[in-house]
Write an enzyme that holds these catalytic residues in place. Structure first.
Site, PDB file in Angstrom:
ATOM      1  N   TYR A 143       0.824  -1.208   0.000  1.00  0.00           N
ATOM      2  CA  TYR A 143       0.000   0.000   0.000  1.00  0.00           C
ATOM      3  C   TYR A 143       0.858   1.259   0.000  1.00  0.00           C
ATOM      4  CZ  TYR A 143      -4.810  -1.647   0.727  1.00  0.00           C
ATOM      5  OH  TYR A 143      -6.060  -2.179   0.577  1.00  0.00           O
ATOM      6  N   LYS A 194       2.537 -15.288   2.647  1.00  0.00           N
ATOM      7  CA  LYS A 194       2.739 -16.021   1.387  1.00  0.00           C
ATOM      8  C   LYS A 194       4.236 -16.322   1.312  1.00  0.00           C
ATOM      9  CE  LYS A 194       1.302 -17.716  -2.551  1.00  0.00           C
ATOM     10  NZ  LYS A 194       0.405 -18.869  -2.662  1.00  0.00           N
ATOM     11  N   ASP A 226      -3.602 -17.970   0.526  1.00  0.00           N
ATOM     12  CA  ASP A 226      -4.594 -18.637  -0.331  1.00  0.00           C
ATOM     13  C   ASP A 226      -5.348 -19.704   0.465  1.00  0.00           C
ATOM     14  OD1 ASP A 226      -2.172 -20.004  -0.204  1.00  0.00           O
ATOM     15  OD2 ASP A 226      -2.232 -20.705  -2.284  1.00  0.00           O
ATOM     16  N   ASP A 250      -6.743  -6.599   4.018  1.00  0.00           N
ATOM     17  CA  ASP A 250      -7.834  -5.916   3.315  1.00  0.00           C
ATOM     18  C   ASP A 250      -8.771  -6.952   2.706  1.00  0.00           C
ATOM     19  OD1 ASP A 250      -9.258  -3.765   2.054  1.00  0.00           O
ATOM     20  OD2 ASP A 250      -8.227  -4.258   0.182  1.00  0.00           O
TER      21      ASP A 250
HETATM   22  C1  IPM Z   1     -10.557  -0.712   3.737  1.00  0.00           C
HETATM   23  C2  IPM Z   1     -10.746  -0.103   2.375  1.00  0.00           C
HETATM   24  C3  IPM Z   1      -9.551   0.788   2.073  1.00  0.00           C
HETATM   25  C4  IPM Z   1      -8.323  -0.091   2.016  1.00  0.00           C
HETATM   26  C5  IPM Z   1      -9.686   1.648   0.786  1.00  0.00           C
HETATM   27  C6  IPM Z   1     -10.930   2.520   0.834  1.00  0.00           C
HETATM   28  C7  IPM Z   1      -8.472   2.463   0.529  1.00  0.00           C
HETATM   29  O1  IPM Z   1     -10.934  -1.086   1.429  1.00  0.00           O
HETATM   30  O2  IPM Z   1     -10.458   0.048   4.722  1.00  0.00           O
HETATM   31  O3  IPM Z   1     -10.509  -1.934   3.826  1.00  0.00           O
HETATM   32  O4  IPM Z   1      -7.998  -0.680   0.978  1.00  0.00           O
HETATM   33  O5  IPM Z   1      -7.662  -0.211   3.050  1.00  0.00           O
HETATM   34 MG    MG Z   2     -11.094  -3.032   2.220  1.00  0.00          MG
END
Ligand code: IPM
Ligand code: MG
Length: 360
Positions: A143, A194, A226, A250
């Site tokens: 990220y 992973k 996975d 996520d």
């Molecule tokens: C979450 C969301 C966010 C992320 C987005 C909105 C950037 O999906 O909080 O899970 O990917 O972290």
């Molecule tokens: Mg999310």
């Protein structure tokens, strides 16, 4: 003297406004009941921030968030702004807040209310009694890793790239959060990685294993992501605490939400090293149902409960919200996302009314 809670309220986009409004009603009611005093300050964020001042995370909103003791966050995302340069898109607001405030520990409980066992697409016997805590690292990984971008190769073809990266210290600090959470629960941590393919997550696994030695009372296991995705559907009750990186977390937390009947039920806490936190439902801004009084406000109310518990140590007030939500569900109130036959179908505001009534 009552504790004064200084809370920044950032509703954001889409259904964000409607759901935070209901959570605020709940906080105000608890304040009236004498649990605490309340100072609430609202500011635009996400698409709303962009429209108000040309940036998804306006300076003044960031300052408000920094100065507050805790942040109640709705949701960000607005399709009509998806063509903007990435740094101006609504999602940058939440990413920016997480990074700026160093909210590295994301707690995403996935638990099922008995009334909703039938609302999941999985068989009731697979999900009933489910109680998982997903702990997602929130300020590192692919990220935020650099370099990233899209470049043009010599042959004129475009190539996109991102960098998955974790420092040992980042893994250690989220590991401590996971082991300590497990100590208060069923003393089991499953670390998801992973490591069979990715160097970054081999380090993740090694560091978790080393750290686990400091917690002999907690049973540590490891699982490839996975397989974890599969096990969550096959036998989700095997998990107690799951700990994983930003991207896997996520994905797995959205998956886990479906075990509970609706993504509209799941709260989250994003904490810094001192338990200052941002609290938000894990769902998004749902533009398709925004402004129609259809959204389920319960995840946001439950996020407010997490706020009281984690940032303010007000367990009794947190319990009161959770009990009121349970009572409301047991009484058969349901927004569209959790509607089952025989329920009373209600809108966002009426769900708020019902929870308020249950609060007394
Ligand atoms: C979450 C969301 C966010 C992320 C987005 C909105 C950037 O999906 O909080 O899970 O990917 O972290
Ligand atoms: Mg999310």
């Amino acid at each position: 003297m009552n504790k004064t809670l200084n809370i920044a309220v950032l509703p954001g986009d889409g259904i964000g406004t409607e759901i935070t409004a209901q959570a605020v009603r709940v906080l105000r009611r608890l304040s009236e009941q004498g649990h605490f005093s309340l100072t609430l300050q609202e500011a635009p964020v996400g698409g709303a921030g962009y429209r108000a001042s040309g940036h998804p995370l306006p300076e003044s909103t960031l300052k408000l968030a920094k100065d507050a003791n805790a942040i109640l966050f709705g949701a960000v995302g607005d399709f009509s702004l998806d063509t903007l340069p990435r740094e101006l898109r609504p999602e940058q607001a939440i990413l920016g807040l997480r990074k700026e405030l160093q909210l590295f520990a994301n707690l995403r409980p996935a638990m099922i209310y008995p009334e909703l066992a039938g609302a999941s697409t999985l068989k009731p016997e697979v999900v009933s009694g489910l109680d998982i805590m997903i702990i997602r690292e929130l300020t590192g990984d692919i990220y935020f890793g650099k370099p990233r971008g899209v470049r043009v190769l010599e042959n004129g073809e475009r190539e996109g790239f991102d960098t998955m990266v974790y420092r040992e210290s980042e893994i250690v600090r989220i590991g401590h959060v996971a082991f300590q959470a497990a100590q208060k629960r069923n003393r089991r941590v499953c670390s998801v990685d992973k490591a069979n393919v990715l160097e970054t997550t081999q380090l993740w696994r090694d560091v978790m294993t080393e750290l686990g030695k400091q917690y002999p009372d907690v049973e540590l296991s490891h699982m490839y992501v996975d397989n974890a995705a599969m096990q969550l559907l096959k036998n989700p009750k095997q998990f107690d605490v799951m700990v994983t990186g930003n991207m896997f977390g996520d994905i797995l937390s959205d998956e886990a939400s479906m075990l509970t009947g609706s993504i509209g039920m799941l709260p989250s806490a994003s904490l810094d090293a001192n338990n200052k936190g941002l609290y938000e439902p894990i769902h998004g801004s749902a533009p398709d149902i925004a402004g129609k009084n259809l959204a389920n406000p319960l995840a946001t109310m439950l996020s407010a409960a997490m706020m009281l518990r984690y940032s303010f140590g007000l367990a009794q007030a947190a319990d009161a919200i959770e009990a009121a939500v349970r009572k409301t569900l047991a009484a058969g109130y349901a927004t569209g996302d959790i509607y089952r036959e025989g329920c009373k179908r209600v809108g966002t505001v009426e769900m708020g009314d019902a929870v308020l009534a249950a609060l007394g």
